[in-house]
Structures are given as C-alpha cells and as structure tokens.
Design a protein around this motif. Structure first.
Motif, PDB file in Angstrom:
ATOM      1  N   GLU A 185     -15.970 -41.753-112.391  1.00 37.80           N
ATOM      2  CA  GLU A 185     -15.388 -41.006-111.272  1.00 37.80           C
ATOM      3  C   GLU A 185     -14.660 -41.939-110.310  1.00 37.80           C
ATOM      4  OE1 GLU A 185     -18.709 -38.940-109.612  1.00 37.80           O
ATOM      5  OE2 GLU A 185     -18.475 -37.220-110.939  1.00 37.80           O
ATOM      6  N   GLN A 186     -15.236 -43.095-110.042  1.00 36.07           N
ATOM      7  CA  GLN A 186     -14.603 -44.050-109.144  1.00 36.07           C
ATOM      8  C   GLN A 186     -13.288 -44.557-109.729  1.00 36.07           C
ATOM      9  OE1 GLN A 186     -17.478 -47.081-108.356  1.00 36.07           O
ATOM     10  NE2 GLN A 186     -18.492 -45.912-106.721  1.00 36.07           N
ATOM     11  N   ARG A 187     -13.294 -44.847-111.029  1.00 38.52           N
ATOM     12  CA  ARG A 187     -12.052 -45.303-111.669  1.00 38.52           C
ATOM     13  C   ARG A 187     -10.982 -44.221-111.626  1.00 38.52           C
ATOM     14  NH1 ARG A 187     -14.313 -47.864-117.103  1.00 38.52           N
ATOM     15  NH2 ARG A 187     -15.356 -45.904-116.928  1.00 38.52           N
ATOM     16  N   LEU A 188     -11.367 -42.979-111.897  1.00 41.36           N
ATOM     17  CA  LEU A 188     -10.412 -41.870-111.842  1.00 41.36           C
ATOM     18  C   LEU A 188      -9.881 -41.688-110.419  1.00 41.36           C
ATOM     19  CD1 LEU A 188     -12.125 -39.209-114.148  1.00 41.36           C
ATOM     20  CD2 LEU A 188     -10.078 -40.543-114.626  1.00 41.36           C
ATOM     21  N   ASP A 189     -10.777 -41.754-109.434  1.00 43.15           N
ATOM     22  CA  ASP A 189     -10.352 -41.618-108.045  1.00 43.15           C
ATOM     23  C   ASP A 189      -9.406 -42.752-107.648  1.00 43.15           C
ATOM     24  OD1 ASP A 189     -11.814 -39.321-107.756  1.00 43.15           O
ATOM     25  OD2 ASP A 189     -13.501 -40.269-106.700  1.00 43.15           O
ATOM     26  N   ARG A 190      -9.717 -43.973-108.061  1.00 35.36           N
ATOM     27  CA  ARG A 190      -8.870 -45.123-107.745  1.00 35.36           C
ATOM     28  C   ARG A 190      -7.498 -44.967-108.399  1.00 35.36           C
ATOM     29  NH1 ARG A 190     -11.234 -49.422-110.365  1.00 35.36           N
ATOM     30  NH2 ARG A 190     -13.075 -49.047-109.097  1.00 35.36           N
ATOM     31  N   ARG A 191      -7.489 -44.541-109.660  1.00 37.59           N
ATOM     32  CA  ARG A 191      -6.224 -44.341-110.359  1.00 37.59           C
ATOM     33  C   ARG A 191      -5.392 -43.241-109.701  1.00 37.59           C
ATOM     34  NH1 ARG A 191      -6.769 -41.604-115.774  1.00 37.59           N
ATOM     35  NH2 ARG A 191      -6.595 -39.843-114.385  1.00 37.59           N
ATOM     36  N   ASP A 192      -6.064 -42.154-109.324  1.00 33.84           N
ATOM     37  CA  ASP A 192      -5.355 -41.058-108.653  1.00 33.84           C
ATOM     38  C   ASP A 192      -4.801 -41.500-107.303  1.00 33.84           C
ATOM     39  OD1 ASP A 192      -5.896 -39.423-110.790  1.00 33.84           O
ATOM     40  OD2 ASP A 192      -7.570 -38.352-109.811  1.00 33.84           O
ATOM     41  N   ALA A 193      -5.571 -42.304-106.566  1.00 38.67           N
ATOM     42  CA  ALA A 193      -5.108 -42.795-105.262  1.00 38.67           C
ATOM     43  C   ALA A 193      -3.888 -43.713-105.436  1.00 38.67           C
ATOM     44  CB  ALA A 193      -6.231 -43.536-104.544  1.00 38.67           C
ATOM     45  N   GLN A 194      -3.925 -44.565-106.458  1.00 37.55           N
ATOM     46  CA  GLN A 194      -2.782 -45.448-106.713  1.00 37.55           C
ATOM     47  C   GLN A 194      -1.550 -44.643-107.108  1.00 37.55           C
ATOM     48  OE1 GLN A 194      -4.377 -48.032-109.708  1.00 37.55           O
ATOM     49  NE2 GLN A 194      -5.244 -49.470-108.219  1.00 37.55           N
ATOM     50  N   LYS A 195      -1.742 -43.639-107.953  1.00 32.07           N
ATOM     51  CA  LYS A 195      -0.626 -42.800-108.367  1.00 32.07           C
ATOM     52  C   LYS A 195      -0.055 -42.032-107.179  1.00 32.07           C
ATOM     53  CE  LYS A 195       0.602 -39.310-111.802  1.00 32.07           C
ATOM     54  NZ  LYS A 195       0.113 -38.473-112.901  1.00 32.07           N
ATOM     55  N   LEU A 196      -0.936 -41.526-106.327  1.00 32.17           N
ATOM     56  CA  LEU A 196      -0.492 -40.809-105.138  1.00 32.17           C
ATOM     57  C   LEU A 196       0.296 -41.726-104.200  1.00 32.17           C
ATOM     58  CD1 LEU A 196      -0.558 -38.186-103.497  1.00 32.17           C
ATOM     59  CD2 LEU A 196      -2.687 -39.013-102.460  1.00 32.17           C
ATOM     60  N   ALA A 197      -0.161 -42.955-104.024  1.00 29.95           N
ATOM     61  CA  ALA A 197       0.550 -43.914-103.165  1.00 29.95           C
ATOM     62  C   ALA A 197       1.929 -44.235-103.741  1.00 29.95           C
ATOM     63  CB  ALA A 197      -0.273 -45.188-103.020  1.00 29.95           C
ATOM     64  N   ARG A 198       1.989 -44.406-105.053  1.00 33.81           N
ATOM     65  CA  ARG A 198       3.283 -44.696-105.697  1.00 33.81           C
ATOM     66  C   ARG A 198       4.233 -43.516-105.534  1.00 33.81           C
ATOM     67  NH1 ARG A 198       5.152 -43.251-110.423  1.00 33.81           N
ATOM     68  NH2 ARG A 198       3.125 -42.654-111.250  1.00 33.81           N
ATOM     69  N   LEU A 199       3.744 -42.311-105.776  1.00 31.99           N
ATOM     70  CA  LEU A 199       4.585 -41.119-105.637  1.00 31.99           C
ATOM     71  C   LEU A 199       5.021 -40.901-104.190  1.00 31.99           C
ATOM     72  CD1 LEU A 199       2.740 -38.666-108.058  1.00 31.99           C
ATOM     73  CD2 LEU A 199       4.928 -39.820-108.421  1.00 31.99           C
ATOM     74  N   HIS A 200       4.128 -41.201-103.257  1.00 26.53           N
ATOM     75  CA  HIS A 200       4.489 -41.077-101.843  1.00 26.53           C
ATOM     76  C   HIS A 200       5.592 -42.080-101.491  1.00 26.53           C
ATOM     77  CE1 HIS A 200       4.041 -40.172 -97.624  1.00 26.53           C
ATOM     78  NE2 HIS A 200       3.922 -41.465 -97.363  1.00 26.53           N
ATOM     79  N   GLY A 201       5.490 -43.290-102.008  1.00 27.01           N
ATOM     80  CA  GLY A 201       6.533 -44.292-101.784  1.00 27.01           C
ATOM     81  C   GLY A 201       7.867 -43.852-102.361  1.00 27.01           C
ATOM     82  N   GLU A 202       7.843 -43.308-103.564  1.00 23.88           N
ATOM     83  CA  GLU A 202       9.079 -42.818-104.190  1.00 23.88           C
ATOM     84  C   GLU A 202       9.673 -41.665-103.387  1.00 23.88           C
ATOM     85  OE1 GLU A 202       8.534 -41.805-108.284  1.00 23.88           O
ATOM     86  OE2 GLU A 202       7.944 -43.829-108.858  1.00 23.88           O
ATOM     87  N   ALA A 203       8.819 -40.761-102.922  1.00 20.55           N
ATOM     88  CA  ALA A 203       9.306 -39.621-102.134  1.00 20.55           C
ATOM     89  C   ALA A 203       9.960 -40.111-100.846  1.00 20.55           C
ATOM     90  CB  ALA A 203       8.160 -38.665-101.823  1.00 20.55           C
ATOM     91  N   THR A 204       9.362 -41.110-100.207  1.00 20.25           N
ATOM     92  CA  THR A 204       9.943 -41.667 -98.985  1.00 20.25           C
ATOM     93  C   THR A 204      11.295 -42.301 -99.272  1.00 20.25           C
ATOM     94  OG1 THR A 204       7.724 -42.089 -98.124  1.00 20.25           O
ATOM     95  CG2 THR A 204       9.536 -43.292 -97.094  1.00 20.25           C
ATOM     96  N   LYS A 205      11.376 -43.028-100.373  1.00 22.03           N
ATOM     97  CA  LYS A 205      12.638 -43.671-100.742  1.00 22.03           C
ATOM     98  C   LYS A 205      13.719 -42.623-101.016  1.00 22.03           C
ATOM     99  CE  LYS A 205      12.820 -45.575-104.764  1.00 22.03           C
ATOM    100  NZ  LYS A 205      12.639 -46.452-105.928  1.00 22.03           N
ATOM    101  N   PHE A 206      13.369 -41.566-101.723  1.00 19.20           N
ATOM    102  CA  PHE A 206      14.348 -40.515-102.030  1.00 19.20           C
ATOM    103  C   PHE A 206      14.763 -39.760-100.765  1.00 19.20           C
ATOM    104  CE2 PHE A 206      12.442 -40.435-106.492  1.00 19.20           C
ATOM    105  CZ  PHE A 206      13.438 -41.270-106.979  1.00 19.20           C
ATOM    106  N   LYS A 207      13.814 -39.565 -99.836  1.00 19.01           N
ATOM    107  CA  LYS A 207      14.144 -38.897 -98.579  1.00 19.01           C
ATOM    108  C   LYS A 207      15.136 -39.748 -97.780  1.00 19.01           C
ATOM    109  CE  LYS A 207      12.048 -36.963 -94.411  1.00 19.01           C
ATOM    110  NZ  LYS A 207      12.971 -37.592 -93.493  1.00 19.01           N
ATOM    111  N   GLU A 208      14.923 -41.057 -97.745  1.00 23.17           N
ATOM    112  CA  GLU A 208      15.857 -41.941 -97.039  1.00 23.17           C
ATOM    113  C   GLU A 208      17.236 -41.906 -97.692  1.00 23.17           C
ATOM    114  OE1 GLU A 208      13.914 -45.717 -97.076  1.00 23.17           O
ATOM    115  OE2 GLU A 208      12.473 -45.154 -95.519  1.00 23.17           O
ATOM    116  N   ALA A 209      17.278 -41.886 -99.021  1.00 18.24           N
ATOM    117  CA  ALA A 209      18.563 -41.818 -99.726  1.00 18.24           C
ATOM    118  C   ALA A 209      19.267 -40.495 -99.431  1.00 18.24           C
ATOM    119  CB  ALA A 209      18.348 -41.983-101.236  1.00 18.24           C
ATOM    120  N   ALA A 210      18.512 -39.403 -99.367  1.00 18.64           N
ATOM    121  CA  ALA A 210      19.105 -38.099 -99.058  1.00 18.64           C
ATOM    122  C   ALA A 210      19.651 -38.081 -97.634  1.00 18.64           C
ATOM    123  CB  ALA A 210      18.068 -36.992 -99.241  1.00 18.64           C
TER     124      ALA A 210
END
Length: 110
Positions: free
Chosen positions: A9-34
């Motif tokens: 469960e901890q590994r899954l939570d850590r992986r999900d948190a990392q994926k969420l952080a990466r996606l949030h970073g990408e969303a921020t980058k795309f918002k700035e480009a827009a």
C-alpha cells in the motif's frame, strides 16, 4: 501475506503521489503555454486593428509600409535560400580522388 500488505500500500501510495506530482507539473506547464499563446493572439489582434485603422486614415502610409514589408520578406527568403545553398555547394564541390598509380585501391581477395 497480511504482513506485506502495508508495504504494498505504501509503495502504491508513493507511486500515485509521484504520478500526481508529475501530472500537476505538466498541467502547470501547459497552462502557462496556453496563457502565453492567448497573449500572443491578443497582441496579433490588436496589431490587426491598428493596421486597419492606419489603412483607413492614412492609405498612402499603409501602401508604403505594405510594400516595404513585402520587400523585406522577399529579402529574408533570398538570404535564407543563399545560406541553405552554400553548404550544398560545398558538399557538391567534394570530388573523390582516385588512388595513386602505386596503389590500386582496396583489394578484393587477391
């Protein structure tokens, strides 16, 4: 099996948190480009309005500016064509020299 469950469960939570952080970073980058694209479009539209205003108020000035812009674009294209032609001419000027008299080139199983 139950002892390993918290680790999984901890590994899954850590992986999900990392994926969420990466996606949030990408969303921020795309918002700035827009936002940047919207600003560019707004500036282009403002320039079009200004050009129309100039064209109606000062038609002679507009004609002179239009002709000068076209001449500048033609000159830019000509310069770009010359730059792209120069490396092609250099590579075309390369000629392979034949082997000297004493050397017959690579041998094929002599």
């Amino acid at each position: 099996m139950r002892e390993r469950l918290p680790d999984v469960e901890q590994r899954l939570d850590r992986r999900d948190a990392q994926k969420l952080a990466r996606l949030h970073g990408e969303a921020t980058k795309f918002k700035e480009a827009a936002d940047s694209s919207r600003a560019t479009v707004a500036a282009g539209q403002a320039e079009q309005v200004l050009r129309k205003t100039i064209a109606t108020k000062y038609p002679e000035l507009h004609d002179v500016e239009t002709k000068a812009r076209r001449a500048h674009i033609v000159e830019q294209k000509r310069a770009a064509a010359e730059q792209s032609r120069a490396p092609a001419q250099e590579s075309a000027s390369y000629h392979r020299q034949s082997p000297s008299q004493g050397r017959g080139g690579p041998s094929i199983g002599r």
